[in-house]
Design a protein around this motif. Sequence first.
Motif, mmCIF file in Angstrom:
data_model
loop_
_atom_site.group_PDB
_atom_site.id
_atom_site.type_symbol
_atom_site.label_atom_id
_atom_site.label_comp_id
_atom_site.label_asym_id
_atom_site.label_seq_id
_atom_site.Cartn_x
_atom_site.Cartn_y
_atom_site.Cartn_z
ATOM 1 N N THR A 125 5.128 -26.768 6.748
ATOM 2 C CA THR A 125 6.118 -27.846 6.842
ATOM 3 C C THR A 125 6.853 -27.840 8.179
ATOM 4 O OG1 THR A 125 7.879 -26.528 5.807
ATOM 5 C CG2 THR A 125 6.524 -27.886 4.343
ATOM 6 N N ARG A 176 3.096 -33.073 5.715
ATOM 7 C CA ARG A 176 4.028 -31.947 5.823
ATOM 8 C C ARG A 176 5.296 -32.169 5.006
ATOM 9 N NH1 ARG A 176 4.775 -31.498 12.056
ATOM 10 N NH2 ARG A 176 6.562 -30.278 11.378
ATOM 11 N N SER A 177 5.774 -33.407 4.972
ATOM 12 C CA SER A 177 7.005 -33.694 4.238
ATOM 13 C C SER A 177 6.782 -33.681 2.741
ATOM 14 C CB SER A 177 7.537 -35.082 4.609
ATOM 15 O OG SER A 177 7.823 -35.170 5.973
ATOM 16 N N ARG A 178 5.693 -34.293 2.320
ATOM 17 C CA ARG A 178 5.566 -34.628 0.895
ATOM 18 C C ARG A 178 4.886 -33.575 0.042
ATOM 19 N NH1 ARG A 178 2.292 -39.423 0.585
ATOM 20 N NH2 ARG A 178 2.644 -39.219 -1.644
ATOM 21 N N VAL A 232 4.999 -30.417 -0.409
ATOM 22 C CA VAL A 232 5.781 -29.401 -1.127
ATOM 23 C C VAL A 232 6.545 -30.006 -2.309
ATOM 24 C CG1 VAL A 232 6.077 -27.612 0.622
ATOM 25 C CG2 VAL A 232 7.598 -29.579 0.651
ATOM 26 N N GLU A 248 -3.884 -38.880 -3.549
ATOM 27 C CA GLU A 248 -4.325 -39.702 -2.417
ATOM 28 C C GLU A 248 -5.655 -39.208 -1.842
ATOM 29 O OE1 GLU A 248 -0.927 -40.109 0.295
ATOM 30 O OE2 GLU A 248 0.312 -40.625 -1.441
ATOM 31 N N MET A 263 10.791 -30.717 7.957
ATOM 32 C CA MET A 263 10.689 -31.939 7.167
ATOM 33 C C MET A 263 10.258 -31.742 5.717
ATOM 34 S SD MET A 263 7.286 -33.471 9.070
ATOM 35 C CE MET A 263 7.949 -33.280 10.723
ATOM 36 N N GLY A 264 10.040 -30.489 5.305
ATOM 37 C CA GLY A 264 9.546 -30.251 3.947
ATOM 38 C C GLY A 264 10.437 -30.891 2.891
ATOM 39 N N GLY A 265 9.848 -31.708 2.026
ATOM 40 C CA GLY A 265 10.582 -32.309 0.920
ATOM 41 C C GLY A 265 11.172 -33.666 1.213
ATOM 42 N N LEU A 266 11.132 -34.113 2.471
ATOM 43 C CA LEU A 266 11.679 -35.433 2.795
ATOM 44 C C LEU A 266 10.702 -36.529 2.378
ATOM 45 C CD1 LEU A 266 13.196 -34.798 6.344
ATOM 46 C CD2 LEU A 266 14.392 -34.929 4.141
ATOM 47 N N PRO A 267 11.239 -37.722 2.090
ATOM 48 C CA PRO A 267 10.343 -38.829 1.755
ATOM 49 C C PRO A 267 9.527 -39.250 2.973
ATOM 50 C CG PRO A 267 12.673 -39.459 1.490
ATOM 51 C CD PRO A 267 12.658 -38.084 2.084
ATOM 52 N N ALA A 268 8.334 -39.697 2.753
ATOM 53 C CA ALA A 268 7.474 -40.183 3.838
ATOM 54 C C ALA A 268 6.379 -41.032 3.214
ATOM 55 C CB ALA A 268 6.868 -39.022 4.618
ATOM 56 N N GLY A 269 5.680 -41.763 4.047
ATOM 57 C CA GLY A 269 4.641 -42.680 3.564
ATOM 58 C C GLY A 269 3.384 -41.955 3.135
ATOM 59 N N PRO A 270 2.363 -42.733 2.803
ATOM 60 C CA PRO A 270 1.094 -42.140 2.372
ATOM 61 C C PRO A 270 0.428 -41.351 3.501
ATOM 62 C CG PRO A 270 0.881 -44.530 2.601
ATOM 63 C CD PRO A 270 2.327 -44.194 2.813
ATOM 64 N N VAL A 271 -0.413 -40.397 3.127
ATOM 65 C CA VAL A 271 -1.150 -39.598 4.108
ATOM 66 C C VAL A 271 -2.214 -40.485 4.752
ATOM 67 C CG1 VAL A 271 -2.668 -37.597 4.404
ATOM 68 C CG2 VAL A 271 -0.738 -37.480 2.804
ATOM 69 N N GLU A 272 -2.154 -40.591 6.081
ATOM 70 C CA GLU A 272 -3.148 -41.378 6.835
ATOM 71 C C GLU A 272 -4.314 -40.463 7.136
ATOM 72 O OE1 GLU A 272 -2.757 -44.519 7.746
ATOM 73 O OE2 GLU A 272 -0.627 -44.827 7.276
ATOM 74 N N ARG A 273 -5.477 -40.784 6.590
ATOM 75 C CA ARG A 273 -6.554 -39.810 6.681
ATOM 76 C C ARG A 273 -7.517 -39.999 7.835
ATOM 77 N NH1 ARG A 273 -8.820 -39.074 1.020
ATOM 78 N NH2 ARG A 273 -10.193 -37.659 2.149
ATOM 79 N N TYR A 283 14.543 -26.737 2.936
ATOM 80 C CA TYR A 283 14.464 -27.062 1.503
ATOM 81 C C TYR A 283 14.557 -25.845 0.590
ATOM 82 C CZ TYR A 283 9.435 -25.830 1.453
ATOM 83 O OH TYR A 283 8.226 -25.176 1.535
ATOM 84 N N TRP A 304 14.002 -28.943 -6.520
ATOM 85 C CA TRP A 304 14.356 -30.366 -6.665
ATOM 86 C C TRP A 304 14.653 -30.653 -8.138
ATOM 87 C CZ3 TRP A 304 10.028 -29.021 -3.531
ATOM 88 C CH2 TRP A 304 10.299 -29.103 -2.157
#
Lengths: 208, 109, 102
Positions: free
Chosen positions: A114, A137-139, A141, A150, B11-21, C27, C71
């Motif tokens: 992360t 990295r954000s999501r 965890v 996905e 940034m661990g745990g923050l909201p973000a968009g879908p994974v762009e593959r 976190y 969380w």
Amino acid sequence: MSDTGQHSHDHTPRPDQDGPPSYYQAMETAVRELLIEKGVVTAEEVRAAVEAMDARSPAQGARVVARAWSDPKFKARLLKDGSAACAELGIDMGPTHLVVVANGDKLHNVIVCTLCSCYPRFLIGLPPDWYKARAYRSRVVREPRAVLGEFGTEIPDDWEVRVHDSTADMRYMVLPRRPEGTEGWSEEQLAGLVTRDCMIGVTLPKSP
Amino acid sequence: MSDPGRGYHDMGGLPAGPVERGEHDYALWEKRVDALLVLLSDKERDLVRVDELRRGIEQLGAKAYDELSYYERWIASITGVLLGKGVFTSDELGRRMAEVEARRRGDEA
Amino acid sequence: MTARFGPGDRVRVRWAHPPGHIRTPYYVRGKTGVIERICGSFRDPEELAYARDGQPERPLYRVHFDRRTLWPDDQGRAKDGVEVEIFEPWLEPADAAMEGGT
């Protein structure tokens, strides 16, 4: 110019090519030239280091996984000391302390970094772009099942999904479960089922 | 939203968009940046540690963190560490970069 | 360096936000988890980042967190977990009763 690794601009997203076009590439060239002139590195060392990293690929990891599937004693050593077990197969792990996390009955593992983008690069080469990007990295965890979804990976509700955040000196590789229907397969055949993404833990091995 | 105690990279745990593959093959200059770090951080040289590299990247600021590509961030940070240690000066580097850019323009002309 | 904690110990990550190069993710700060293993002792990244020698080496642990403790407001599967490497100075015993116990 000599940068034969440059690509034409006709295929899909390449995030690492974005941004101010040549300023940082010029910086790379200038820094490398100055370091060579000052005797800090040699051109040959740079070339050798590029080649060494090019030689590392998911195929190396697949070989380790296939051996672990075929040889329970090797698997035990791999789980105890990942780097030492890889060295048995002639794989140079550099300074890496490898921790292998095994998927098991009702346990699925997935790896992330992360804080930056730590990755078992000495074993399976450089990471894919999405591994280094903000979304993953954000999501992963916080909502690992949504992220796995996905990638088309569904883990049963009564299983644990365990996320490994590589924040310090350890690097991680997932040891997937051996697919059913592969009894009697050779290590070479088994290795063909092992993908980079299943060693990161975002997918499962290919079906036989 | 922004918390001064939380680094932009953390940034661990923050909201973000879908994974762009989508993926790209690394260009030679990117592999060379990687190679430079491998060499500069080895036991013999010990000039740029991974931790110094990361600190430098974290100090680029939020805008650069998002706008630069991965190996652009790396070379920016490596360069900062080397300048800080006096391996070369800003003047040397600036002149060399101008030369490199002039050579490139020459190649394209 | 002798490790202060051992596998199975409950620990709390310090709620702290020092400036500098920090490898304890935001976190998990202030959260309680369980030591999964001792990874060994390693040079201190908070010092290495500033070109110092990083000595003395610090014990490094892998700490397991239940996602619900990270969380609490999230819906989700009870069993899911996150494991993070954390250096000893960032950890304290999760309950006073454990002080001096290990």
